[in-house]
Design an enzyme around this catalytic site. Structure first.
Site, mmCIF file in Angstrom:
data_model
loop_
_atom_site.group_PDB
_atom_site.id
_atom_site.type_symbol
_atom_site.label_atom_id
_atom_site.label_comp_id
_atom_site.label_asym_id
_atom_site.label_seq_id
_atom_site.Cartn_x
_atom_site.Cartn_y
_atom_site.Cartn_z
ATOM 1 N N ASN A 9 2.666 -13.885 31.731
ATOM 2 C CA ASN A 9 2.218 -14.596 32.932
ATOM 3 C C ASN A 9 1.509 -13.582 33.817
ATOM 4 O OD1 ASN A 9 1.948 -16.009 35.300
ATOM 5 N ND2 ASN A 9 4.155 -16.155 35.732
ATOM 6 N N LYS A 11 -0.045 -14.047 36.535
ATOM 7 C CA LYS A 11 0.014 -14.382 37.976
ATOM 8 C C LYS A 11 -1.370 -14.210 38.611
ATOM 9 C CE LYS A 11 4.869 -13.327 37.809
ATOM 10 N NZ LYS A 11 6.073 -12.882 38.480
ATOM 11 N N HIS A 94 7.323 -22.554 38.009
ATOM 12 C CA HIS A 94 7.659 -21.134 38.169
ATOM 13 C C HIS A 94 8.345 -20.938 39.528
ATOM 14 C CE1 HIS A 94 7.266 -16.832 38.733
ATOM 15 N NE2 HIS A 94 7.209 -16.760 37.401
ATOM 16 N N GLU A 96 8.014 -18.791 41.741
ATOM 17 C CA GLU A 96 7.116 -18.465 42.862
ATOM 18 C C GLU A 96 6.486 -19.730 43.425
ATOM 19 O OE1 GLU A 96 4.939 -15.441 40.766
ATOM 20 O OE2 GLU A 96 6.717 -14.169 40.863
ATOM 21 N N GLU A 166 14.571 -17.944 34.124
ATOM 22 C CA GLU A 166 14.146 -16.771 34.894
ATOM 23 C C GLU A 166 14.977 -16.675 36.169
ATOM 24 O OE1 GLU A 166 9.823 -15.636 33.881
ATOM 25 O OE2 GLU A 166 9.733 -17.196 35.379
ATOM 26 N N GLY A 172 10.312 -9.440 38.988
ATOM 27 C CA GLY A 172 9.530 -8.420 39.680
ATOM 28 C C GLY A 172 10.373 -7.421 40.445
ATOM 29 N N SER A 212 11.795 -9.200 34.813
ATOM 30 C CA SER A 212 11.772 -7.758 34.531
ATOM 31 C C SER A 212 11.994 -7.418 33.058
ATOM 32 C CB SER A 212 12.773 -7.017 35.420
ATOM 33 O OG SER A 212 12.433 -7.182 36.781
HETATM 34 P P1 PGA Z 1 8.414 -10.086 35.843
HETATM 35 O O1 PGA Z 1 7.954 -11.610 36.050
HETATM 36 O O2 PGA Z 1 8.425 -9.822 34.374
HETATM 37 O O3 PGA Z 1 7.368 -9.273 36.580
HETATM 38 O O4 PGA Z 1 9.771 -9.952 36.446
HETATM 39 C C1 PGA Z 1 8.414 -12.621 35.191
HETATM 40 C C2 PGA Z 1 7.848 -13.958 35.628
HETATM 41 O O5 PGA Z 1 7.754 -14.199 36.838
HETATM 42 O O6 PGA Z 1 7.497 -14.810 34.790
#
Ligand code: PGA
Length: 251
Positions: A9, A11, A94, A96, A166, A172, A212
């Site tokens: 992803n 983003k 997601h 976010e 997740e 992140g 992560s």
């Molecule tokens: P990350 O993000 O690997 O940077 O933690 C995962 C995601 O949001 O899909």
């Protein structure tokens, strides 16, 4: 036997030109691998990226989609538009989008239904915040996200659905759920799917882990029996870590 499915992803990163170059490098690097690989660039990069990976086994996905066919929805992108440029997969719900854009389980469900009615494959993201986990609400949060998010989906349509677990506190942040915490959340999600759609559907549903994921933890996470791949953010933005996660994931 569930297939391993590793997704990147991107983003809000990369412009079309650089995205196309990077996507082509990924496509070349994974061409002989058995793992299912997906990348989800920003909307404006999708035409260049689909062109760059044409003929390869890399799936290109959108990070979001609207729940209507067309019309007065300023700033939105429809399933038809995506399919027209060869994008048949979409990430929905997601954290976010839930956190920053107020997407609720009910709204996410509308997108899920609309996307699968339009023959798209969906990655439905679920996961709890740290506060929800610490206050003992993990199961309730996941149950709502799965039961409401997949409401109205038929048993047959479940083949279009991948779930990504997740935990929000791991996205992140550099913090990863321990493999056993992640595996037990995945097992719980699988049991929710079994309750709703039956055991066979649950056994066939791919559940990715996200939060992560990096080369150092990928192997251990992917070795868990209920973890069928990864949705990778930060570590999918450059070739080497993304490839080493893909390679580490082979069971
Ligand atoms: P990350 O993000 O690997 O940077 O933690 C995962 C995601 O949001 O899909």
């Amino acid at each position: 036997m569930r297939e391993l499915y590793i997704a990147g992803n991107w983003k809000m990163n990369y412009k079309p030109g650089e995205a196309a170059v990077f996507a082509k490098q990924i496509a070349d690097a994974v061409k002989n691998l058995k793992v299912k690989v997906m990348i989800a660039p920003p909307f404006v990069c999708l035409p260049a990226v689909t062109e760059a990976v044409k003929g390869s086994n890399v799936i290109v996905a959108a990070q979001n989609v609207n729940d209507h066919a067309s019309g007065a929805y300023t700033g939105e992108i429809s399933c038809d538009m995506l399919k027209d440029i060869g994008v048949n997969t979409v990430i929905v719900g997601h954290s976010e989008r839930r956190q920053y854009y107020g997407e609720t389980n009910e709204f996410i469900n509308k997108k899920v239904l609309f996307a699968i009615e339009n023959e798209m494959d969906v990655i439905l993201c679920v996961g709890e915040t740290l506060e929800e986990r610490d206050s003992g609400r993990l199961e309730k949060v996941l149950a709502d996200q799965i039961n409401i998010g997949l409401s109205g989906v038929s048993e047959n349509q479940m083949e279009k659905i991948t779930v990504a677990y997740e935990p929000v506190w791991a996205i992140g942040t550099g913090k990863t759920a321990t493999p056993s915490d992640a595996d037990s959340a995945h097992a719980y999600i699988r049991s929710l799917i079994a309750e709703k759609f039956g055991k066979t559907v649950a056994e066939n549903t791919i559940i990715q882990y996200g939060g992560s994921v990096k080369p150092a933890n990928a192997k251990e996470l992917m070795a868990c029996s209920n973890i069928d791949g990864a949705l990778v953010g930060g570590a999918s933005l450059t070739l080497e870590p993304f490839l080493s996660i893909i390679n580490a994931s082979k069971k």
